[in-house]
Every structure is written in structure tokens, then in C-alpha cells.
Design a protein around this motif. Structure first.
Motif, PDB file in Angstrom:
ATOM      1  N   PRO A 116       0.854  -1.192   0.000  1.00 23.97           N
ATOM      2  CA  PRO A 116       0.000   0.000   0.000  1.00 23.97           C
ATOM      3  C   PRO A 116       0.893   1.246   0.000  1.00 23.97           C
ATOM      4  O   PRO A 116       1.773   1.372   0.851  1.00 23.97           O
ATOM      5  CB  PRO A 116      -0.789  -0.112   1.308  1.00 23.97           C
ATOM      6  N   THR A 117       0.666   2.159  -0.911  1.00 24.16           N
ATOM      7  CA  THR A 117       1.494   3.349  -1.025  1.00 24.16           C
ATOM      8  C   THR A 117       0.686   4.421  -1.756  1.00 24.16           C
ATOM      9  O   THR A 117      -0.536   4.452  -1.651  1.00 24.16           O
ATOM     10  CB  THR A 117       2.819   3.017  -1.761  1.00 24.16           C
ATOM     11  N   THR A 118       1.364   5.301  -2.458  1.00 28.40           N
ATOM     12  CA  THR A 118       0.717   6.289  -3.320  1.00 28.40           C
ATOM     13  C   THR A 118       1.448   6.255  -4.659  1.00 28.40           C
ATOM     14  O   THR A 118       2.520   5.652  -4.785  1.00 28.40           O
ATOM     15  CB  THR A 118       0.824   7.704  -2.738  1.00 28.40           C
ATOM     16  N   LEU A 119       0.887   6.908  -5.672  1.00 27.13           N
ATOM     17  CA  LEU A 119       1.577   6.953  -6.959  1.00 27.13           C
ATOM     18  C   LEU A 119       2.950   7.608  -6.811  1.00 27.13           C
ATOM     19  O   LEU A 119       3.945   7.113  -7.342  1.00 27.13           O
ATOM     20  CB  LEU A 119       0.730   7.707  -7.982  1.00 27.13           C
ATOM     21  N   GLU A 120       2.998   8.698  -6.077  1.00 27.77           N
ATOM     22  CA  GLU A 120       4.270   9.387  -5.872  1.00 27.77           C
ATOM     23  C   GLU A 120       5.247   8.505  -5.105  1.00 27.77           C
ATOM     24  O   GLU A 120       6.438   8.429  -5.427  1.00 27.77           O
ATOM     25  CB  GLU A 120       4.033  10.699  -5.119  1.00 27.77           C
ATOM     26  N   GLY A 121       4.744   7.804  -4.099  1.00 29.93           N
ATOM     27  CA  GLY A 121       5.584   6.912  -3.301  1.00 29.93           C
ATOM     28  C   GLY A 121       6.121   5.752  -4.121  1.00 29.93           C
ATOM     29  O   GLY A 121       7.287   5.345  -3.961  1.00 29.93           O
ATOM     30  N   ALA A 122       5.283   5.213  -4.999  1.00 31.11           N
ATOM     31  CA  ALA A 122       5.717   4.096  -5.844  1.00 31.11           C
ATOM     32  C   ALA A 122       6.789   4.544  -6.830  1.00 31.11           C
ATOM     33  O   ALA A 122       7.759   3.814  -7.089  1.00 31.11           O
ATOM     34  CB  ALA A 122       4.520   3.515  -6.590  1.00 31.11           C
ATOM     35  N   ILE A 123       6.619   5.731  -7.393  1.00 30.04           N
ATOM     36  CA  ILE A 123       7.621   6.267  -8.324  1.00 30.04           C
ATOM     37  C   ILE A 123       8.969   6.395  -7.614  1.00 30.04           C
ATOM     38  O   ILE A 123      10.013   5.995  -8.145  1.00 30.04           O
ATOM     39  CB  ILE A 123       7.161   7.622  -8.893  1.00 30.04           C
ATOM     40  N   ALA A 124       8.957   6.935  -6.396  1.00 26.65           N
ATOM     41  CA  ALA A 124      10.190   7.096  -5.634  1.00 26.65           C
ATOM     42  C   ALA A 124      10.806   5.742  -5.291  1.00 26.65           C
ATOM     43  O   ALA A 124      12.031   5.559  -5.379  1.00 26.65           O
ATOM     44  CB  ALA A 124       9.906   7.887  -4.350  1.00 26.65           C
ATOM     45  N   PHE A 125       9.966   4.772  -4.929  1.00 25.58           N
ATOM     46  CA  PHE A 125      10.469   3.449  -4.555  1.00 25.58           C
ATOM     47  C   PHE A 125      11.186   2.786  -5.726  1.00 25.58           C
ATOM     48  O   PHE A 125      12.267   2.207  -5.554  1.00 25.58           O
ATOM     49  CB  PHE A 125       9.302   2.568  -4.085  1.00 25.58           C
ATOM     50  N   TYR A 126      10.597   2.894  -6.921  1.00 22.57           N
ATOM     51  CA  TYR A 126      11.197   2.213  -8.072  1.00 22.57           C
ATOM     52  C   TYR A 126      12.306   3.015  -8.751  1.00 22.57           C
ATOM     53  O   TYR A 126      12.919   2.539  -9.700  1.00 22.57           O
ATOM     54  CB  TYR A 126      10.110   1.780  -9.056  1.00 22.57           C
ATOM     55  N   GLU A 127      12.589   4.182  -8.226  1.00 20.88           N
ATOM     56  CA  GLU A 127      13.823   4.860  -8.626  1.00 20.88           C
ATOM     57  C   GLU A 127      15.019   4.190  -7.964  1.00 20.88           C
ATOM     58  O   GLU A 127      16.133   4.243  -8.470  1.00 20.88           O
ATOM     59  CB  GLU A 127      13.756   6.344  -8.225  1.00 20.88           C
ATOM     60  N   GLU A 128      14.749   3.536  -6.825  1.00 21.14           N
ATOM     61  CA  GLU A 128      15.812   2.864  -6.073  1.00 21.14           C
ATOM     62  C   GLU A 128      15.770   1.345  -6.202  1.00 21.14           C
ATOM     63  O   GLU A 128      16.734   0.668  -5.842  1.00 21.14           O
ATOM     64  CB  GLU A 128      15.695   3.240  -4.582  1.00 21.14           C
ATOM     65  N   ASN A 129      14.666   0.794  -6.693  1.00 21.89           N
ATOM     66  CA  ASN A 129      14.491  -0.657  -6.763  1.00 21.89           C
ATOM     67  C   ASN A 129      14.018  -1.062  -8.153  1.00 21.89           C
ATOM     68  O   ASN A 129      13.138  -0.418  -8.722  1.00 21.89           O
ATOM     69  CB  ASN A 129      13.462  -1.118  -5.724  1.00 21.89           C
ATOM     70  N   GLU A 130      14.569  -2.137  -8.667  1.00 18.64           N
ATOM     71  CA  GLU A 130      14.205  -2.605 -10.000  1.00 18.64           C
ATOM     72  C   GLU A 130      12.920  -3.430  -9.933  1.00 18.64           C
ATOM     73  O   GLU A 130      12.815  -4.344  -9.110  1.00 18.64           O
ATOM     74  CB  GLU A 130      15.336  -3.456 -10.592  1.00 18.64           C
ATOM     75  N   PRO A 131      11.927  -3.115 -10.768  1.00 15.45           N
ATOM     76  CA  PRO A 131      10.686  -3.905 -10.777  1.00 15.45           C
ATOM     77  C   PRO A 131      10.948  -5.356 -11.183  1.00 15.45           C
ATOM     78  O   PRO A 131      11.718  -5.612 -12.115  1.00 15.45           O
ATOM     79  CB  PRO A 131       9.829  -3.199 -11.835  1.00 15.45           C
ATOM     80  N   ARG A 132      10.295  -6.258 -10.497  1.00 15.60           N
ATOM     81  CA  ARG A 132      10.425  -7.684 -10.814  1.00 15.60           C
ATOM     82  C   ARG A 132       9.063  -8.349 -10.660  1.00 15.60           C
ATOM     83  O   ARG A 132       8.336  -8.076  -9.705  1.00 15.60           O
ATOM     84  CB  ARG A 132      11.438  -8.365  -9.889  1.00 15.60           C
ATOM     85  N   GLY A 133       8.736  -9.232 -11.580  1.00 14.26           N
ATOM     86  CA  GLY A 133       7.464  -9.947 -11.514  1.00 14.26           C
ATOM     87  C   GLY A 133       6.344  -9.194 -12.207  1.00 14.26           C
ATOM     88  O   GLY A 133       6.514  -8.058 -12.640  1.00 14.26           O
ATOM     89  N   GLU A 134       5.209  -9.843 -12.318  1.00 13.72           N
ATOM     90  CA  GLU A 134       4.029  -9.245 -12.944  1.00 13.72           C
ATOM     91  C   GLU A 134       3.244  -8.460 -11.904  1.00 13.72           C
ATOM     92  O   GLU A 134       3.031  -8.936 -10.786  1.00 13.72           O
ATOM     93  CB  GLU A 134       3.153 -10.333 -13.569  1.00 13.72           C
TER      94      GLU A 134
END
Length: 280
Positions: free
Chosen positions: A197-215
Motif C-alpha cells: 500500500p502506497t501512493t503513486l508518488e511513493g511508488a515512483i520514488a520506490f522504483y527509482e531505487e528498486n528494479e521492478p520484478r514480476g508481474e
């Protein structure tokens, strides 16, 4: 007699989610139509199912549908499966279903796993009203039109996304929708299932530091009714009553409906709007 098309939901991760009805249908069918036979053979081998398979996917969905319908007309029963989840949900199976109905072929669905519903129930967002969008289209113009429609949507929104497109899609959603609550779900029912659970802005920030994996399944809150009401009020707050009514007429409402909507906006009776127009 013509055969039956069975829509067979298969596990989205955990093989123990396979239902006994689906197992029976796959074992007893004359033919299994699979989105990717290389993927589905692993599932069939696990359950020791030896029914013949044929491919049915995005790139042969119309041509192959005619072939399958001829076999159904000849009395064969066909089981349709997708790579994971329920056939015809964001899947070429919807074409086969429609063509079977037009041809008078019986179609029945054997319910089971669906990633969109699984994610929705885990999201913590409103489940009373929701809107499934699946994958956004690749065409830029069509995508822009859909995102514009979604901007005003008050229902909970559900999207699918692949890991290599996730960062771009999050940015596009943020630009189109503004800041919203978001629950990111990945690898549902699997060992490394993640619900964030997060926000759109929070998710954008998270994936600036972490590589997306999985569907991924993205579950996003709809536009609040309070926000929509405030926007509507802002659009007419500086208008006279006559201008307010004319605004709705220019949007396509007839005179009576425009007066009714203006009265609703202002919290007055329609007769008050009518009287004011007579006085102007």
C-alpha cells in the motif's frame, strides 16, 4: 450434437488453487486450446493430464477460432486456458467466446483464480465499485484518451503491468490522475507475493531505487466525490444563473435538464432557477 467450450480458470501462481471442476474438464475434453502450449504443458504434466493441446493466442485468435468452432460443431468439447487466471479477461479468449455465441455453440465458465480480483481484495481500497482497465494500450493516442477517462473515474481502478513498463506507467498515471492512493501487488499467490500500500508518488520514488520484478497489478483509488463536487462548483461559482444554465446547454443538455442540474449544483429548487431566469 455440437460440443461445449469450457472456459477453464487456471492458477495464477500456486498450483494448489486448481479446482476439481477444471481438472475434470481438462481431463475429459477432446482438445485443450492454450495461450502458450510451452507454458501450459508444465501445468498439464503436473496434474498428469494427457489431453491433446493446440495453440490459441493473440496472433491467431480469429483464424484459429474458425477452426475450433468447426470442431465444436462436429461434437468435440474444447477447454480454453490462458497462461494464468481466467480466460477472456484481458485475453484473446473473448474473441472465441463471442464467435461461439454467434455460431450457437454452448459456452460455460468454470470459475477460479483471477489476478484482478485477488489484488482488489488485498488492496485495502474500496471494493464496492471498481473498474478493470487491464493493460494500457501501446498506441499513444488511445492511451491518452483512456487515461483522460480514468481521471474522472470515481470507482477503484485496476491495471495490469509488466515489470519492464512499470516505471513509465507509474509516471503516466501520476501525470494523468494526480496523487492517489495505490496498492501494488506482485507475484500473487506465489512464494514472494508482495502487497505494497502506497501512493503513486511513493511508488515512483520506490522504483527509482528498486528494479521492478514480476508481474504487477496496480489498484488505484478513484477520484473522490468531494473532489469532483468541488471541481464542479469551481466551474460555475462565478457564473450568473443564466450563464450556469447555458453552460449545461452547451454541454448537450436540454433546457429542462440544464435547469435541473444548475438547481442541484446550487442546492435550490428548480422553480427558483426558473423564476430567476424569468426575472433576468
Amino acid at each position: 450434437m455440437a460440443g461445449t467450450l469450457f472456459l477453464c480458470a487456471t492458477p495464477i501462481g500456486n498450483l494448489q488453487d486448481m479446482t476439481p471442476r477444471v481438472l475434470e474438464a481438462l481431463q475429459n475434453a477432446d482438445l485443450i486450446a492454450a495461450e502458450d502450449t510451452r507454458n501450459s504443458i508444465k501445468l498439464l504434466n503436473y496434474f498428469e493430464i494427457h489431453t491433446p493441446m493446440t495453440s490459441y493466442h493473440e496472433y491467431n485468435k480469429v483464424e484459429k477460432a474458425y477452426t475450433l468452432i468447426e470442431q465444436l460443431k462436429g461434437g468435440k468439447n474444447v477447454a480454453l486456458i490462458t497462461d494464468a487466471g481466467t480466460p477472456a479477461i484481458s485475453d484473446p479468449g473473448e474473441v472465441l467466446v463471442r464467435m461461439c455465441q454467434e455460431a450457437g455453440i454452448r459456452v460455460t465458465s468454470l470459475p477460479g483464480p483471477a489476478a484482478c480480483i485477488t489484488a482488489l481484495t488485498l488492496s485495502g481500497l474500496s471494493t464496492r465499485r471498481f473498474c478493470f482497465e487491464g493493460f494500457l494500450p501501446a498506441d499513444k493516442k488511445e492511451k491518452a484518451e483512456i487515461l483522460e477517462e480514468c481521471r474522472e473515474e470515481s470507482r477503484t481502478l485496476i491495471f495490469y503491468e509488466a515489470p519492464h513498463h512499470l516505471k513509465r506507467t507509474l509516471q503516466e498515471l501520476y501525470v494523468a490522475l494526480g496523487e492517489r492512493k495505490l496498492t501494488l501487488c506482485r507475484e500473487l499467490t506465489k512464494k514472494f507475493e508482495t502487497v505494497m500500500p502506497t501512493t503513486l508518488e511513493g511508488a515512483i520514488a520506490f522504483y527509482e531505487e528498486n528494479e521492478p520484478r514480476g508481474e504487477y497489478v496496480l489498484v488505484i483509488e478513484g477520484k473522490s466525490r468531494a473532489e469532483k463536487k468541488a471541481e464542479r462548483q469551481a466551474s460555475w461559482s462565478e457564473l450568473s444563473i443564466a450563464e450556469h444554465v447555458r453552460m449545461y446547454e452547451e454541454q448537450g443538455l436540454d433546457r429542462k435538464s440544464a435547469m435541473k442540474q444548475a438547481a442541484k449544483d446550487r442546492g435550490v429548487a428548480r422553480r427558483d432557477i426558473y423564476q430567476s431566469l424569468l426575472e433576468e
